[in-house]
Every structure is written in C-alpha cells, then in structure tokens.
Design a protein around this motif. Structure first.
Motif, PDB file in Angstrom:
ATOM      1  N   SER A  54      51.404  58.440  42.748  1.00 46.63           N
ATOM      2  CA  SER A  54      50.876  57.940  44.022  1.00 46.63           C
ATOM      3  C   SER A  54      50.386  56.505  43.889  1.00 46.63           C
ATOM      4  CB  SER A  54      49.730  58.831  44.505  1.00 46.63           C
ATOM      5  OG  SER A  54      50.178  60.151  44.685  1.00 46.63           O
ATOM      6  N   THR A  55      49.706  56.205  42.793  1.00 49.97           N
ATOM      7  CA  THR A  55      49.222  54.846  42.556  1.00 49.97           C
ATOM      8  C   THR A  55      50.393  53.894  42.379  1.00 49.97           C
ATOM      9  OG1 THR A  55      47.228  55.731  41.514  1.00 49.97           O
ATOM     10  CG2 THR A  55      47.735  53.422  41.091  1.00 49.97           C
ATOM     11  N   SER A  56      51.414  54.323  41.673  1.00 48.53           N
ATOM     12  CA  SER A  56      52.602  53.494  41.464  1.00 48.53           C
ATOM     13  C   SER A  56      53.290  53.173  42.778  1.00 48.53           C
ATOM     14  CB  SER A  56      53.584  54.196  40.520  1.00 48.53           C
ATOM     15  OG  SER A  56      52.988  54.438  39.279  1.00 48.53           O
ATOM     16  N   ILE A  57      53.408  54.176  43.635  1.00 47.29           N
ATOM     17  CA  ILE A  57      54.022  53.959  44.948  1.00 47.29           C
ATOM     18  C   ILE A  57      53.213  52.945  45.739  1.00 47.29           C
ATOM     19  CG2 ILE A  57      54.517  55.039  47.182  1.00 47.29           C
ATOM     20  CD1 ILE A  57      55.164  57.626  45.586  1.00 47.29           C
ATOM     21  N   LEU A  58      51.903  53.098  45.737  1.00 48.42           N
ATOM     22  CA  LEU A  58      51.024  52.188  46.464  1.00 48.42           C
ATOM     23  C   LEU A  58      51.165  50.756  45.952  1.00 48.42           C
ATOM     24  CD1 LEU A  58      48.747  51.983  48.584  1.00 48.42           C
ATOM     25  CD2 LEU A  58      47.138  52.460  46.739  1.00 48.42           C
ATOM     26  N   ILE A  59      51.156  50.576  44.646  1.00 50.88           N
ATOM     27  CA  ILE A  59      51.276  49.243  44.054  1.00 50.88           C
ATOM     28  C   ILE A  59      52.651  48.651  44.330  1.00 50.88           C
ATOM     29  CG2 ILE A  59      51.435  48.029  41.837  1.00 50.88           C
ATOM     30  CD1 ILE A  59      49.137  49.863  40.904  1.00 50.88           C
ATOM     31  N   PHE A  60      53.682  49.462  44.176  1.00 51.85           N
ATOM     32  CA  PHE A  60      55.030  48.965  44.423  1.00 51.85           C
ATOM     33  C   PHE A  60      55.186  48.527  45.876  1.00 51.85           C
ATOM     34  CE2 PHE A  60      59.708  49.336  44.684  1.00 51.85           C
ATOM     35  CZ  PHE A  60      60.009  48.433  43.686  1.00 51.85           C
ATOM     36  N   ALA A 119      38.659  50.863  42.548  1.00 52.51           N
ATOM     37  CA  ALA A 119      38.697  51.298  43.948  1.00 52.51           C
ATOM     38  C   ALA A 119      40.005  52.001  44.301  1.00 52.51           C
ATOM     39  CB  ALA A 119      38.472  50.104  44.865  1.00 52.51           C
ATOM     40  N   VAL A 120      41.123  51.481  43.797  1.00 50.95           N
ATOM     41  CA  VAL A 120      42.423  52.112  44.073  1.00 50.95           C
ATOM     42  C   VAL A 120      42.465  53.494  43.429  1.00 50.95           C
ATOM     43  CG1 VAL A 120      44.915  51.962  43.686  1.00 50.95           C
ATOM     44  CG2 VAL A 120      43.628  49.909  44.324  1.00 50.95           C
ATOM     45  N   PHE A 121      42.029  53.583  42.167  1.00 49.16           N
ATOM     46  CA  PHE A 121      42.021  54.866  41.474  1.00 49.16           C
ATOM     47  C   PHE A 121      41.160  55.883  42.219  1.00 49.16           C
ATOM     48  CE2 PHE A 121      40.120  57.855  38.465  1.00 49.16           C
ATOM     49  CZ  PHE A 121      41.258  58.417  37.923  1.00 49.16           C
ATOM     50  N   GLU A 122      39.980  55.461  42.624  1.00 50.58           N
ATOM     51  CA  GLU A 122      39.073  56.368  43.331  1.00 50.58           C
ATOM     52  C   GLU A 122      39.683  56.848  44.644  1.00 50.58           C
ATOM     53  OE1 GLU A 122      36.363  57.613  41.983  1.00 50.58           O
ATOM     54  OE2 GLU A 122      36.577  56.354  40.221  1.00 50.58           O
ATOM     55  N   ARG A 123      40.311  55.941  45.363  1.00 46.85           N
ATOM     56  CA  ARG A 123      40.912  56.299  46.657  1.00 46.85           C
ATOM     57  C   ARG A 123      42.089  57.269  46.470  1.00 46.85           C
ATOM     58  NH1 ARG A 123      43.859  52.463  50.990  1.00 46.85           N
ATOM     59  NH2 ARG A 123      43.906  53.986  52.660  1.00 46.85           N
ATOM     60  N   SER A 125      42.725  59.173  43.782  1.00 49.58           N
ATOM     61  CA  SER A 125      42.220  60.429  43.213  1.00 49.58           C
ATOM     62  C   SER A 125      41.620  61.314  44.292  1.00 49.58           C
ATOM     63  CB  SER A 125      41.163  60.154  42.142  1.00 49.58           C
ATOM     64  OG  SER A 125      41.716  59.476  41.072  1.00 49.58           O
ATOM     65  N   ARG A 126      40.866  60.702  45.183  1.00 51.60           N
ATOM     66  CA  ARG A 126      40.241  61.453  46.283  1.00 51.60           C
ATOM     67  C   ARG A 126      41.305  62.055  47.205  1.00 51.60           C
ATOM     68  NH1 ARG A 126      36.215  64.580  47.782  1.00 51.60           N
ATOM     69  NH2 ARG A 126      35.713  64.369  49.965  1.00 51.60           N
ATOM     70  N   ALA A 127      42.335  61.272  47.512  1.00 59.89           N
ATOM     71  CA  ALA A 127      43.411  61.771  48.377  1.00 59.89           C
ATOM     72  C   ALA A 127      44.148  62.933  47.719  1.00 59.89           C
ATOM     73  CB  ALA A 127      44.388  60.641  48.713  1.00 59.89           C
ATOM     74  N   VAL A 128      44.411  62.832  46.424  1.00 60.19           N
ATOM     75  CA  VAL A 128      45.096  63.910  45.709  1.00 60.19           C
ATOM     76  C   VAL A 128      44.195  65.147  45.664  1.00 60.19           C
ATOM     77  CG1 VAL A 128      46.034  64.636  43.463  1.00 60.19           C
ATOM     78  CG2 VAL A 128      46.604  62.372  44.396  1.00 60.19           C
ATOM     79  N   TYR A 129      42.902  64.944  45.414  1.00 63.00           N
ATOM     80  CA  TYR A 129      41.948  66.059  45.420  1.00 63.00           C
ATOM     81  C   TYR A 129      41.958  66.757  46.788  1.00 63.00           C
ATOM     82  CZ  TYR A 129      37.560  68.624  45.567  1.00 63.00           C
ATOM     83  OH  TYR A 129      36.621  69.616  45.728  1.00 63.00           O
ATOM     84  N   LEU A 130      41.920  65.961  47.859  1.00 63.71           N
ATOM     85  CA  LEU A 130      41.917  66.547  49.203  1.00 63.71           C
ATOM     86  C   LEU A 130      43.230  67.270  49.505  1.00 63.71           C
ATOM     87  CD1 LEU A 130      40.107  63.726  51.222  1.00 63.71           C
ATOM     88  CD2 LEU A 130      39.192  65.973  50.556  1.00 63.71           C
ATOM     89  N   ALA A 131      44.333  66.755  48.977  1.00 66.80           N
ATOM     90  CA  ALA A 131      45.625  67.437  49.157  1.00 66.80           C
ATOM     91  C   ALA A 131      45.577  68.816  48.487  1.00 66.80           C
ATOM     92  CB  ALA A 131      46.748  66.591  48.572  1.00 66.80           C
ATOM     93  N   VAL A 152      47.104  57.421  51.403  1.00 68.28           N
ATOM     94  CA  VAL A 152      47.306  56.411  50.369  1.00 68.28           C
ATOM     95  C   VAL A 152      48.783  56.020  50.269  1.00 68.28           C
ATOM     96  CG1 VAL A 152      45.273  56.962  49.002  1.00 68.28           C
ATOM     97  CG2 VAL A 152      47.413  58.164  48.541  1.00 68.28           C
ATOM     98  N   GLY A 153      49.554  56.379  51.278  1.00 70.05           N
ATOM     99  CA  GLY A 153      50.953  55.984  51.317  1.00 70.05           C
ATOM    100  C   GLY A 153      51.835  56.724  50.341  1.00 70.05           C
ATOM    101  N   ALA A 154      51.426  57.889  49.894  1.00 70.54           N
ATOM    102  CA  ALA A 154      52.200  58.627  48.899  1.00 70.54           C
ATOM    103  C   ALA A 154      52.784  59.911  49.455  1.00 70.54           C
ATOM    104  CB  ALA A 154      51.322  58.933  47.692  1.00 70.54           C
ATOM    105  N   SER A 155      52.870  59.999  50.759  1.00 69.34           N
ATOM    106  CA  SER A 155      53.381  61.219  51.362  1.00 69.34           C
ATOM    107  C   SER A 155      54.890  61.317  51.154  1.00 69.34           C
ATOM    108  CB  SER A 155      53.065  61.222  52.861  1.00 69.34           C
ATOM    109  OG  SER A 155      53.624  62.359  53.449  1.00 69.34           O
ATOM    110  N   SER A 156      55.312  62.386  50.533  1.00 68.84           N
ATOM    111  CA  SER A 156      56.730  62.672  50.378  1.00 68.84           C
ATOM    112  C   SER A 156      56.870  64.175  50.207  1.00 68.84           C
ATOM    113  CB  SER A 156      57.315  61.939  49.171  1.00 68.84           C
ATOM    114  OG  SER A 156      56.936  62.567  47.979  1.00 68.84           O
ATOM    115  N   ALA A 157      58.034  64.666  50.550  1.00 68.50           N
ATOM    116  CA  ALA A 157      58.267  66.104  50.432  1.00 68.50           C
ATOM    117  C   ALA A 157      58.143  66.554  48.976  1.00 68.50           C
ATOM    118  CB  ALA A 157      59.651  66.447  50.982  1.00 68.50           C
ATOM    119  N   SER A 158      58.631  65.743  48.043  1.00 65.75           N
ATOM    120  CA  SER A 158      58.595  66.160  46.635  1.00 65.75           C
ATOM    121  C   SER A 158      57.169  66.175  46.086  1.00 65.75           C
ATOM    122  CB  SER A 158      59.489  65.261  45.778  1.00 65.75           C
ATOM    123  OG  SER A 158      59.030  63.932  45.808  1.00 65.75           O
TER     124      SER A 158
END
Length: 192
Positions: A54-60, A119-123, A125-131, A152-158
């Motif tokens: 998720s972090t990689s997708i956000l950075i990319f 800040a990115v890691f915290e955001r 991590s929180r989104a993944v926790y909530l998922a 966090v822009g990491a929504s995908s079916a996979s």
C-alpha cells in the motif's frame, strides 16, 4: 458480559496483537492462543506485506503525478495506465539518468515511509488496520475494508482479497478460542 461482547473483544484483541509493528513472540501471546502462534505470526507477516504494498502504491502514485498528469485518486489500474504511457515515451525510457533518479527517489521515499512514526506509515498502517477490523467485526466488512484501503489509494480487488483471507484466519482463531475459553474470558473481562 454478553457472549457477543466477549467475542468482539477477543477478535479485536487478536487483531491488536497481530497488527503490532514488532514481531509477535510466544511470550507476548496469551497461553490460550499458543497453539495458534504460527497462524497468527503468518497473519502479522501478511499485514506487514500489505502495508508495504500500500505504501509503495502511494509513493509510486506521487512520483508519477509529479512527472506526468495522473489523477490524484487513481487506483492501481490508473497507475498501470500511466506507467504504460510513460513506457511508450521512448525518450523517458531510454534516458538512464531519469530511470536511475526515479529509482533512487522511490527507494528513499519507501525506506522513509516504512518507519514507525512516519506520517505516511502511520496513515497506511491505520488504513490497513481498519480494513482488517471491518472484516473481523463482520457485517459489511468487505466494503469497509475497500473503503479503508481506498483512503490511502491502495484499494484493489487483490489487496482486499488478501485482507479478507487473513482476517478470516483471525476470526476462526477467535471463534475456536472463545468456544474453549469463553467462560474464562467472560470472567476476566467482567473483572476489569
């Protein structure tokens, strides 16, 4: 304390254990879950992988949007389309300096963003926790997981599928433990 409340607390407790940054150890695990240590450790490893992805997708996405117009809320498909567009532009692909600069920038940003306290890691991590929490608590969990990852822009079916699969491991572990140790949990929680 009602059975449903105990069930929810056990599920959330397990999620808290496996979503920690430090590696899960047998000492940190309540004895009632010691038989599930390898499963829980596997879930924790998967959570960490999902955070990295998720972090990689956000950075990319940030790097691509700085180089070429790319919708800020683009999903994985939008990012792939932008990559293909950039690939078609032979000047950018053949210029080794641009590729090396992009590679170095991504490596620095990813390394920085995967540190606790960032800040990115915290955001992320929180989104993944909530998922995971959406799935663990049931109901319309899949939709909640997708919404959390989308934040966090990491929504995908996979990715959502991976979250669902791993969260279900936690649900099964909590359910089995509750069947075996339910009265003990109820007493413990009731005494708090």
């Amino acid at each position: 304390m009602q059975g449903r409340e105990v069930d929810v607390l056990v599920r959330l407790g397990l999620l808290k254990l496996v979503s920690g940054v430090s590696g899960l150890t047998p000492d940190a695990l309540p004895e009632s879950f010691s038989l599930n240590f390898s499963r829980l450790r596997s879930v924790q490893a998967e959570i960490q992988k999902i955070i990295v992805i998720s972090t990689s997708i956000l950075i990319f996405r940030q790097i691509l949007s700085s180089e070429q117009p790319c919708r800020r809320d683009a999903g994985i498909e939008g990012i792939v389309e932008t990559i293909i567009d950039i690939s078609r532009d032979n000047d950018k692909v053949t210029d080794d300096n641009i590729l090396q600069t992009r590679k170095a920038m991504m490596a620095r940003m990813l390394a920085k963003s995967l540190q606790a306290g960032d800040a990115v890691f915290e955001r992320v991590s929180r989104a993944v926790y909530l998922a995971f929490r959406g799935i663990v608590l049931g109901g319309s969990g899949r939709q909640l997981a997708e919404m959390a990852l989308r934040r966090v822009g990491a929504s995908s079916a996979s990715l959502t599928k991976r979250v669902v699969k791993e969260a279900e491991v936690l649900v099964v572990a909590a359910t089995v433990s509750l069947r075996v140790h339910g009265p003990w949990y109820a007493t413990l929680i009731g005494n708090m």
